[in-house]
Scaffold this active site. Sequence first.
Site, PDB file in Angstrom:
ATOM      1  CG  ASP A 177      -2.109   0.966   0.994  1.00  0.00           C
ATOM      2  OD1 ASP A 177      -2.021   1.810   0.076  1.00  0.00           O
ATOM      3  OD2 ASP A 177      -3.103   0.894   1.740  1.00  0.00           O
TER       4      ASP A 177
HETATM    5  C1  BGC Z   1      -4.874   3.471   0.066  1.00  0.00           C
HETATM    6  C2  BGC Z   1      -4.972   2.490  -1.090  1.00  0.00           C
HETATM    7  C3  BGC Z   1      -4.789   3.236  -2.381  1.00  0.00           C
HETATM    8  C4  BGC Z   1      -3.447   3.958  -2.354  1.00  0.00           C
HETATM    9  C5  BGC Z   1      -3.156   4.750  -3.602  1.00  0.00           C
HETATM   10  C6  BGC Z   1      -3.610   4.284   0.010  1.00  0.00           C
HETATM   11  O1  BGC Z   1      -3.593   5.285   0.972  1.00  0.00           O
HETATM   12  O2  BGC Z   1      -4.921   2.760   1.278  1.00  0.00           O
HETATM   13  O3  BGC Z   1      -6.204   1.837  -1.075  1.00  0.00           O
HETATM   14  O4  BGC Z   1      -4.881   2.344  -3.448  1.00  0.00           O
HETATM   15  O5  BGC Z   1      -3.435   4.858  -1.251  1.00  0.00           O
HETATM   16  O6  BGC Z   1      -3.983   5.843  -3.692  1.00  0.00           O
END
Ligand code: BGC
Length: 812
Positions: free
Chosen positions: A230
């Site tokens: 993530d």
């Molecule tokens: C979120 C993800 C997301 C990523 C990119 C993160 O903060 O938890 O779900 O895909 O950011 O935006």
Amino acid sequence: MKSKKKLLNLLTIEEKAALLEGIDSWNTNGIPRLGIPKLFLTDGPHGLRKVRSAGGGFAVSDNAHSTAFPTSVTVASSWNPEYAKRMGEAIAEECNAEEVDVLLAPGVNIKRSPLCGRNFEYYSEDPLVSGKFGTAFVQGVQSRGVGCSVKHFAANSNENFRFVGNSIVDERALREIYLRAFESVVKEAKPYTVMCSYNQLNGVFASQNKKLLSSILREEWGYEGVVLTDWGATCDRVEGVLAGCDLDMPGGVWHNRKTVIEAAKTGKLPMHKLDQAVERMLGLVEQCTSKKPKGGGYNPESHAQLSCEIAKDSAVLLKNDGTLPLSGKENLLVVGEMFEKMRYQGAGSSLINPPKVITPMNAFDERGVSYIYEKGFRCFYTERDTALEQAALNAAKQADTILFFGGLSDFEESEGFDREHMKLGANQTELLNALIATGKKVVLVLFAGAPVELPFFDKLSSMLNMYLPGMYGGEAAAALLYGEVTPSGKLAESWPMHNSSTSCYADYNRSANSNYYESIYVGYRFYDKAGTTLRFPFGYGLSYTSFQYSNLSFSQSGETITVKTDVTNIGGRSGSEVIQLYVKNNRGKVFKADKELRAFTKVFLTEGETKTVELTFNQSDLSYWNVKEQRWVLENGTYEIAVAASAADIRLNASITITGEKEAVSPYSADIMAAYDKPPLSIPSAFTDLVGYPLPVAVSKSKLTIESTLAEFKRTLMGRILYTGVMHVIQKDYKKAKAMPDSLERDTRMKNSHFVVKMMPYNSIRSMCMSSGGKFTYQTAIGFAELANGNLIKGLKPLLKREKPLPLPGEQ
Ligand code: BGC
């Protein structure tokens, strides 16, 4: 592109390390000299969010236009996974048009508490529902040559503390509840990528959790694709690669690349381990570039229409005294700013910028409906506005029916933070009570991503839950309210009366250590056995017509059990019914939920029509995970098959006996069995035995480290200066947005900056630097931590001695 084996021989260590790290927020590194292209990854899940500018990790406002589909909680309420598939296909067409390689979706985390700010992005409290929808979505997207990233792996059920938190979960709950949806998506849909979560699982960050990423995901489930972090989830990058985490996102964190290069050179990271990760990345590049049609257009209006169709089939009618459907002859008063400013999606990284929105007001006007409208309350605020309230109450005198458009705002429910309670704003509850007191019929039309308390429920005439219905949600609401469509959604989550009656109430968000002490008793598995009075049970939803169930029969062929039942539409109009099949567990040697969902289907029936529906499941689905024997165990005995209209409305049943299965010894002590015979209401002492290691206690460490949250930095003077500095910058954004003239742009900007303001205090300094795209370097983070601890020299050194970024191969 050359073969993976050939490329592995040609790549230098520096190039290999570069391939395992992004170049910026959304692109991976390519190696032009070897013809390896970069890939573009972006969010998901309810539409394509392509940020126009390069932006930082959290740039969410400047997005290209795309279709805003209903959010996952809404789609799951359709109980029709085909919609997830069609939605996936449509989003993939948009990805192809925008040259996106991987969509960061779907989210299949289990809803542990109604308070989780991100529940709108997840499907259900039940792993079967989450798994079916997740699988269908991935199949839809990937059928068009675009990859998916099923997320957030795993046990990520809260937003507060998400960057630093530790989910303490016993292995059986993990296998049966939290991993199960991932398991079915991975096995059945083969997502190109899996995104690991921010949190620690049983003391080890998911991004470097070998048991999770290698033993379970790859060795047991046979997953061959890429695991990516993530955004900002990396803790120790070398440990991550060793554990099976291939790609570090977002990019620009050259510190991580440097540690990988060094470790590969010293042998701390064996070359074959590095090569495995690189090979998987090359495989992803191959998948994304070989199958995908480049460019191509799509029809935005047909996608918007699909979003509307899904919203119509997903809305849940929760009460009806006959006021709905409206006849059009009512003296109608409409109250609530959500009528003109409908909330149709959630806030955070999933925020879409649709080209057009149809609000309920637009849809009513399009139909030429006659109504009086009073705002009554402002939807971005929870404080009461007595002038608006009085105007609504005055207008109520002329009306016989009041439609109240209410719900939660993005300031109360969002990615990045959790709700503190389940209440609606006082401005809505007080006004609703006052309107109800006028004696007029009051219909609540709700827009929210998760359950809310409904203290006035008994006095409502009717209630229609739209959840977050996507860009044409207003059209869907109007069609349902006026009976052009019969509501057919059912809740894919239980609705407790209050937060205090939820399964994890005693320890939800109390500290960074989340004790999942309720074990397998999540959602209806808890409420059923605890005998909790609910507002609405799992699987509940009404219709403008009604259905009768008859003739239950079942047969078994090998592993597969097929259950058949007749369903007849005995009401006055056409409509669809969701049929659920639960199996009541036998009383074996281990504690179990009373019953569990094993299959479901949805059928459309015209007035008076009967259809035979078939529901199938595998006998092995009835197994539990035996921790001692490390295998699924199916206990011999009698199980009851229950065909139901909801978890609390069993219509027909039959029993099935299982014999001849290999017996297993119970892994549980008498203490565990006593504590879990009924779901525990607080952390039982036997929970330690259940998880199998001493529970970590949250001790406030005297020394601040880069693992400390920004909020923790407030403890020292220098820390407070850092905290205030960071918060000042992001609060300035919020204030700037607030000062803009009333517009959609202002709302979006306010939402985005509010999300960051709320989330930032829970962010660790480490995670901030990992997601800063190189602006806040690792060395700076270390320097700040030292300064905050009062170590001036140690702190200033890394800050003053600005380390030069490690050039990318080809840049030297
Ligand atoms: C979120 C993800 C997301 C990523 C990119 C993160 O903060 O938890 O779900 O895909 O950011 O935006």
